[in-house]
Structures are given as C-alpha cells and as structure tokens.
Design a protein around this motif. Structure first.
Motif, PDB file in Angstrom:
ATOM      1  N   VAL A  13      57.326  18.583 -61.835  1.00  0.00           N
ATOM      2  CA  VAL A  13      56.966  19.999 -61.762  1.00  0.00           C
ATOM      3  C   VAL A  13      56.124  20.287 -60.522  1.00  0.00           C
ATOM      4  O   VAL A  13      56.346  21.287 -59.823  1.00  0.00           O
ATOM      5  CB  VAL A  13      56.207  20.417 -63.049  1.00  0.00           C
ATOM      6  CG1 VAL A  13      55.732  21.862 -62.947  1.00  0.00           C
ATOM      7  CG2 VAL A  13      57.108  20.242 -64.258  1.00  0.00           C
ATOM      8  N   GLY A  14      55.155  19.394 -60.232  1.00  0.00           N
ATOM      9  CA  GLY A  14      54.313  19.618 -59.060  1.00  0.00           C
ATOM     10  C   GLY A  14      55.107  19.635 -57.775  1.00  0.00           C
ATOM     11  O   GLY A  14      54.885  20.481 -56.899  1.00  0.00           O
ATOM     12  N   GLY A  15      56.055  18.693 -57.639  1.00  0.00           N
ATOM     13  CA  GLY A  15      56.873  18.655 -56.431  1.00  0.00           C
ATOM     14  C   GLY A  15      57.724  19.899 -56.274  1.00  0.00           C
ATOM     15  O   GLY A  15      57.821  20.469 -55.171  1.00  0.00           O
ATOM     16  N   ILE A  16      58.344  20.347 -57.373  1.00  0.00           N
ATOM     17  CA  ILE A  16      59.207  21.533 -57.300  1.00  0.00           C
ATOM     18  C   ILE A  16      58.395  22.786 -56.983  1.00  0.00           C
ATOM     19  O   ILE A  16      58.744  23.576 -56.100  1.00  0.00           O
ATOM     20  CB  ILE A  16      59.981  21.699 -58.624  1.00  0.00           C
ATOM     21  CG1 ILE A  16      60.967  20.537 -58.796  1.00  0.00           C
ATOM     22  CG2 ILE A  16      60.728  23.032 -58.644  1.00  0.00           C
ATOM     23  CD1 ILE A  16      61.673  20.537 -60.136  1.00  0.00           C
ATOM     24  N   VAL A  17      57.293  22.967 -57.708  1.00  0.00           N
ATOM     25  CA  VAL A  17      56.477  24.175 -57.538  1.00  0.00           C
ATOM     26  C   VAL A  17      55.886  24.239 -56.135  1.00  0.00           C
ATOM     27  O   VAL A  17      55.971  25.265 -55.444  1.00  0.00           O
ATOM     28  CB  VAL A  17      55.371  24.224 -58.606  1.00  0.00           C
ATOM     29  CG1 VAL A  17      54.377  25.350 -58.306  1.00  0.00           C
ATOM     30  CG2 VAL A  17      55.975  24.416 -59.981  1.00  0.00           C
ATOM     31  N   ILE A  18      55.271  23.138 -55.693  1.00  0.00           N
ATOM     32  CA  ILE A  18      54.627  23.143 -54.371  1.00  0.00           C
ATOM     33  C   ILE A  18      55.667  23.312 -53.277  1.00  0.00           C
ATOM     34  O   ILE A  18      55.469  24.072 -52.318  1.00  0.00           O
ATOM     35  CB  ILE A  18      53.820  21.855 -54.172  1.00  0.00           C
ATOM     36  CG1 ILE A  18      52.623  21.837 -55.127  1.00  0.00           C
ATOM     37  CG2 ILE A  18      53.332  21.739 -52.733  1.00  0.00           C
ATOM     38  CD1 ILE A  18      51.814  20.562 -55.066  1.00  0.00           C
ATOM     39  N   GLY A  19      56.810  22.606 -53.387  1.00  0.00           N
ATOM     40  CA  GLY A  19      57.838  22.722 -52.354  1.00  0.00           C
ATOM     41  C   GLY A  19      58.407  24.125 -52.253  1.00  0.00           C
ATOM     42  O   GLY A  19      58.511  24.698 -51.151  1.00  0.00           O
ATOM     43  N   GLN A  20      58.760  24.710 -53.400  1.00  0.00           N
ATOM     44  CA  GLN A  20      59.335  26.049 -53.396  1.00  0.00           C
ATOM     45  C   GLN A  20      58.330  27.088 -52.918  1.00  0.00           C
ATOM     46  O   GLN A  20      58.667  27.982 -52.115  1.00  0.00           O
ATOM     47  CB  GLN A  20      59.822  26.390 -54.809  1.00  0.00           C
ATOM     48  CG  GLN A  20      60.594  27.700 -54.909  1.00  0.00           C
ATOM     49  CD  GLN A  20      61.905  27.670 -54.152  1.00  0.00           C
ATOM     50  OE1 GLN A  20      62.481  26.603 -53.961  1.00  0.00           O
ATOM     51  NE2 GLN A  20      62.361  28.830 -53.693  1.00  0.00           N
ATOM     52  N   ALA A  21      57.092  26.979 -53.387  1.00  0.00           N
ATOM     53  CA  ALA A  21      56.062  27.951 -52.991  1.00  0.00           C
ATOM     54  C   ALA A  21      55.743  27.837 -51.504  1.00  0.00           C
ATOM     55  O   ALA A  21      55.506  28.851 -50.830  1.00  0.00           O
ATOM     56  CB  ALA A  21      54.803  27.739 -53.827  1.00  0.00           C
ATOM     57  N   SER A  22      55.755  26.610 -50.979  1.00  0.00           N
ATOM     58  CA  SER A  22      55.439  26.416 -49.559  1.00  0.00           C
ATOM     59  C   SER A  22      56.514  27.015 -48.665  1.00  0.00           C
ATOM     60  O   SER A  22      56.217  27.616 -47.619  1.00  0.00           O
ATOM     61  CB  SER A  22      55.294  24.922 -49.261  1.00  0.00           C
ATOM     62  OG  SER A  22      54.257  24.358 -50.027  1.00  0.00           O
ATOM     63  N   VAL A  23      57.781  26.885 -49.059  1.00  0.00           N
ATOM     64  CA  VAL A  23      58.873  27.465 -48.274  1.00  0.00           C
ATOM     65  C   VAL A  23      58.799  28.987 -48.304  1.00  0.00           C
ATOM     66  O   VAL A  23      58.936  29.661 -47.268  1.00  0.00           O
ATOM     67  CB  VAL A  23      60.237  26.961 -48.797  1.00  0.00           C
ATOM     68  CG1 VAL A  23      61.381  27.709 -48.116  1.00  0.00           C
ATOM     69  CG2 VAL A  23      60.368  25.477 -48.562  1.00  0.00           C
ATOM     70  N   GLN A  24      58.565  29.568 -49.487  1.00  0.00           N
ATOM     71  CA  GLN A  24      58.494  31.014 -49.589  1.00  0.00           C
ATOM     72  C   GLN A  24      57.284  31.589 -48.861  1.00  0.00           C
ATOM     73  O   GLN A  24      57.339  32.699 -48.320  1.00  0.00           O
ATOM     74  CB  GLN A  24      58.452  31.420 -51.063  1.00  0.00           C
ATOM     75  CG  GLN A  24      59.758  31.158 -51.811  1.00  0.00           C
ATOM     76  CD  GLN A  24      59.681  31.586 -53.260  1.00  0.00           C
ATOM     77  OE1 GLN A  24      58.620  31.977 -53.755  1.00  0.00           O
ATOM     78  NE2 GLN A  24      60.818  31.511 -53.960  1.00  0.00           N
ATOM     79  N   ALA A  25      56.199  30.834 -48.804  1.00  0.00           N
ATOM     80  CA  ALA A  25      54.998  31.303 -48.108  1.00  0.00           C
ATOM     81  C   ALA A  25      55.070  31.091 -46.608  1.00  0.00           C
ATOM     82  O   ALA A  25      54.192  31.545 -45.876  1.00  0.00           O
ATOM     83  CB  ALA A  25      53.770  30.588 -48.666  1.00  0.00           C
ATOM     84  N   GLY A  26      56.109  30.392 -46.135  1.00  0.00           N
ATOM     85  CA  GLY A  26      56.253  30.156 -44.704  1.00  0.00           C
ATOM     86  C   GLY A  26      55.426  29.006 -44.183  1.00  0.00           C
ATOM     87  O   GLY A  26      55.177  28.924 -42.982  1.00  0.00           O
ATOM     88  N   PHE A  27      54.973  28.111 -45.073  1.00  0.00           N
ATOM     89  CA  PHE A  27      54.179  26.965 -44.639  1.00  0.00           C
ATOM     90  C   PHE A  27      55.048  25.841 -44.095  1.00  0.00           C
ATOM     91  O   PHE A  27      54.573  25.024 -43.310  1.00  0.00           O
ATOM     92  CB  PHE A  27      53.335  26.438 -45.805  1.00  0.00           C
ATOM     93  CG  PHE A  27      52.000  27.121 -45.909  1.00  0.00           C
ATOM     94  CD1 PHE A  27      51.897  28.488 -45.744  1.00  0.00           C
ATOM     95  CD2 PHE A  27      50.859  26.398 -46.164  1.00  0.00           C
ATOM     96  CE1 PHE A  27      50.679  29.127 -45.830  1.00  0.00           C
ATOM     97  CE2 PHE A  27      49.619  27.028 -46.252  1.00  0.00           C
ATOM     98  CZ  PHE A  27      49.540  28.396 -46.087  1.00  0.00           C
ATOM     99  N   THR A  28      56.286  25.778 -44.515  1.00  0.00           N
ATOM    100  CA  THR A  28      57.154  24.678 -44.098  1.00  0.00           C
ATOM    101  C   THR A  28      58.605  25.131 -44.169  1.00  0.00           C
ATOM    102  O   THR A  28      58.910  26.239 -44.651  1.00  0.00           O
ATOM    103  CB  THR A  28      56.947  23.444 -44.997  1.00  0.00           C
ATOM    104  OG1 THR A  28      57.716  22.361 -44.503  1.00  0.00           O
ATOM    105  CG2 THR A  28      57.388  23.741 -46.420  1.00  0.00           C
TER     106      THR A  28
END
Length: 502
Positions: free
Chosen positions: A368-383
């Motif tokens: 869950v942590g990997g999915i949430v952080i990865g998806q949120a980071s892409v949507q926020a423009g961090f990566t």
C-alpha cells in the motif's frame, strides 16, 4: 580439586562442607539462584550438592542424583561411589575453581564429598529450545524446508543425519572472555583442504572478545576485509545447503545460540546459488541463475543509466521514448539525480519499515505504501512515471539474490553509482563499474580469490557457479575449494547408457 586444602601440621585435610559452601558462594558472587543440598552419610561424612536452580533439569537432578545418593547414604560415600551410582549426564572431575564455576553457569551440578579431596561435575542442563521449523530467509519451492535452530546440538544432529560419514569432523572451540560460546568447525577430513581448516581454527582461536552474540558477529571478526560492503562468508539457515557445501570441500562453522551457519571459502558467484538449483533440472536452474545475474545488473545500473541519459546523453534515448519522457518530466522541478536518490531512499524506508513491522502488517505496509506514495508523487509532479517503473525493477532485482547480505550489498552499491551518473554521466558509470571490478578482484575469502572461477579462470568450475550441467558431468568436486578427494563418482559409470528393458 575445587578448593585448596587446609594445612594441619604435616597432614593435608579436605575442607569441610560448610567451608566449601561459603567459598562457592563467594566465587559465584552470592548468586541468588545458587542452591545447596546437603545429604548426611555415615561416619560423619556428607555430600554437598550445588547447582543453579534455573539452569539444571530438576527432574533429572531429583531422580538420577539426589535419590540414588539418599539410598546409599547409610554408607560412607566417596567420589568413586558417586561415579557409580549416578548414571545420567556427562560426569567429569572439577579441574580448578574457574572450571567448576563455568560448569555451574552452563547447567552442571557440583558434588562434593567430605570423605574425598576431589569433587564431581554432572552436566544436566535444562535448555529451552524452539522446535525445528521452516526456513524464513531462504524459502524454497523444492527440497527440505527445515532450518537450523539456536541449539548447536540439534544442528549437529541434523548435519549428521544428512552426512553419515565417519570422516565428518566437528571440532570444538570455545571463545569469549566473559560469556563462553561453543563453536563447532565442521568438515570432512579426507575432502576439505587442511589449509582452509587450519586458517579457520587459527582465526577463531585468535579472537579476544567478551561475547560472540551470533554467527553474523563471528563472521565480522574473522573475515578478510572489514571495510567492503560485499559479504565474504556465506550465512545459511538450511541444513541441506550446509551439507551440500561440506561434501564439496567447504568448511562450515556452527555457533551456539545462533540459527545460521557459516560456510567458507565462499566466492562471489556462490551468493547467487541456491540449493533449489540442485533439485531442479539443469536447464531450468541454469536459466534461473542467469536471471539472477541479469537482475543484479538491472538493480545496480538501471537507475544510474536513467540519470545519465536524462542529464548528459539525450542522444541515446530513442525518439519515440523521448516524447513520453518529456511529457512525464514536464512538471518535475528536480534534476534527475536528486529525483532518483529521493525515491531510492523512499523505497529503502518502505523496505525497512516492512521488515520491522509484524509480518501481515509489514506486507500491507510495503504494498500500500509503495502504491500510494508512487501514485501521489506522479500526480503532484514530484517524479515521472518512468522513474517509478525503473526504481521498482531495481528493487525487485536486488531481492532475487538468494543471500540477504548480497542483496543488501547490491542495494548499497546503487547509491554511489547514481551519484557518479549525475555528475559524470556514462563516464561516471564506467568509473564506478571499474572500481567495483578492481575491488572484487582484490578481495579474498579465507585467503582465496573472491572472483574464482572467473579470476583466476577455472573452466572446470564454471558448471558449479555460472551455470549447471547434467549430473553426469559433475563427477569432480570444484577445484576452487582445493579438495583432497577430488572425485565424487566415476563419470564413465554415470554416462553409461541403460537398455530399455532394464
């Protein structure tokens, strides 16, 4: 003799039971667990029984020591009589104060007869042991699933069950200045190289330390190079892997209170082998080994290659991929090197958190942590999406190594490679690769080359490390281990064709 005898004129008299009790209490620093029992005999003699109440088998003490002494207490009991009526445990004479105190601390019962000048030690320890269970860090699909335990006695029994060879040696060494730890050096006498055995014994005997907590601590004390990130000794919890390696000329080390065994000498390629490779057909196990090597290369070089390409070498990126890369990184404010280091660090945080939490919670946390952080980071423009994919592949590649220590080394090596790629591009990656190769060439394991059989090149041993061949081509033991008996079976008999009616 435990205590010095009293001098009375020209004669020497043994100390009384009360004096032995007082001196023993003083030697044990008034330990509250120290328990005494005195059994009076005829002729004003007595037998003193001393033990630590939590360390001995109380049932055996009562049934096999105290009751037999009480039955013959009507006679004068000396050391010979005690030796005859006690039929349990390992009986030995007390050889000085230090020996007696150390024996009490390991579950022995101290017996003193006022009739004699000597005392006995009866070893009846009460040991809390966990039962034999499945291996956790080295899980297998095929083959035995049992693992070593914290009891060195059980571990030796499992090894002897696998190797019922009278030439199997389990030499005992005790180290530790304050906490004595039993260590067994395991090898087959007419197979293992005597130089390897002697080197292991010498290094262990030279250790001066208060306590050896685990086999992983012992490895750090006897390894060739203490500053490298690459493991030089193989740690395994599988008795079948231990036995398999011993039969091929390696030397094993067992440490009391440790559920993992040590195998040496161990080369770099050995950390990518698994006993599962032996249980599967040769072509399938060869494919899986190459898959592990490819995963290692992806884990170390995929993320640095991404950083180098986006920072300095746009020309190596295909045009079709360049468009999607540009769109993915359009809103990312960080340079590629910082972006890669940040998310590699996040992956390591998730891995460490998952390892420290309870099993079910840890698995959920990682996914869950990997999915949430990865998806949120892409949507926020961090990566970018592509970096998330590359880092996930790199993390998976490091987990394919059967050895946890080698997987950790691969993950650590990835960080300096990313930094070099960020500052020097592909030149930095090549510089890092050359440095790793030179470092591996310089490393030794128990004084033997770490990169064998690649360097020095030994063609005969490649079928044991880089790939596998059918069983009939494995008649010789690996020469890298310098075995005395080099032949496991006659190859001509293995290659003999069988008739269809046999």
């Amino acid at each position: 003799m435990f205590f010095k005898q009293k001098q009375t004129g020209d004669s020497t008299q043994p100390p009384s039971v009360q004096e032995v009790r007082e001196r023993l209490t003083k030697a044990m620093s008034s330990n509250p667990d120290l328990t005494f029992r005195t059994i009076l005999c005829s002729d004003n003699n007595a037998v003193l029984i001393a033990y630590l109440v939590n360390l001995v088998d109380i049932r055996s003490l009562s049934e096999d020591i105290i009751k037999p002494i009480q039955k013959v207490s009507s006679t004068s009991i000396g050391i010979e009589e005690l030796n005859q009526i006690i039929s349990t445990g390992n009986i030995s004479a007390a050889e000085g104060r230090e020996h007696a105190v150390q024996s009490l601390l390991t579950g022995a019962v101290y017996l003193y007869s006022s009739k004699e000048k000597k005392s006995l030690l009866v070893n009846i320890p009460h040991i809390d042991e966990r039962s034999i269970d499945k291996a956790e860090t080295e899980s297998l699909v095929f083959g035995p699933k049992i693992s070593f335990t914290e009891s060195i006695g059980k571990n030796i029994n499992m090894i002897r069950a696998n190797i019922n060879d009278p030439k199997l040696r389990t030499d005992k060494v005790t180290i530790g200045e304050r906490v004595k730890t039993e260590i067994r050096i395991v090898y087959i006498e007419d197979i293992a190289d005597p130089e390897n055995v002697q080197t292991v014994k010498q290094r262990i005997s030279d250790i001066v330390i208060d306590d050896v907590l685990d086999s992983s601590v012992l490895v750090q004390l006897i390894e060739d190079n203490s500053f490298t990130i690459f493991p030089q000794f193989l740690l395994s919890e599988l008795p079948d892997r231990f036995s398999y390696s011993i039969l091929r000329g390696k030397v094993g080390i067992l440490v009391d209170r440790s559920p993992t065994a040590i195998l040496t000498p161990t080369q770099f390629l050995s950390f990518f082998e698994s006993t599962e490779d032996v249980y599967m057909r040769w072509n399938l196990s060869t494919f899986i080994r190459f898959l592990r090597f490819a995963a290692m290369l992806i884990s170390v070089f995929a993320t640095p290659a991404y950083v180098a390409a986006l920072t300095y070498h746009y020309e190596v990126i295909p045009s079709a991929l360049m468009i999607s890369l540009g769109q993915s990184r359009a809103n990312v404010p960080f340079p590629p090197v910082f972006e890669a280091l940040l998310f590699e660090f996040i992956i390591e945080l998730l891995r460490e958190a998952g390892a420290r939490l309870p099993t079910k919670v840890g698995q959920t946390m990682g996914i869950v942590g990997g999915i949430v952080i990865g998806q949120a980071s892409v949507q926020a423009g961090f990566t970018s999406n592509i970096l998330i994919i590359i880092i996930a592949l790199s993390a998976l590649g490091s987990f394919t190594a059967p050895s946890y220590m080698m997987g950790s080394a691969i993950r650590i090596a990835r960080f300096p490679m990313i930094i070099l790629a960020g500052f020097l591009g592909l030149i930095g990656i090549m510089f890092g690769l050359c440095f790793i190769l030179l470092h591996l060439l310089k490393l030794t394991t128990l004084g033997r080359p770490y990169l064998a059989p690649i360097y020095p090149f030994r063609k005969e041993d490649l079928k044991y490390s880089l790939f596998r061949l059918p069983v009939q081509y494995l008649a010789k033991r690996p020469i890298t281990n310098s075995p005395i008996d080099n032949e496991m079976f006659p190859r001509r008999l293995a290659e003999k064709k069988r008739d269809t009616d046999e």
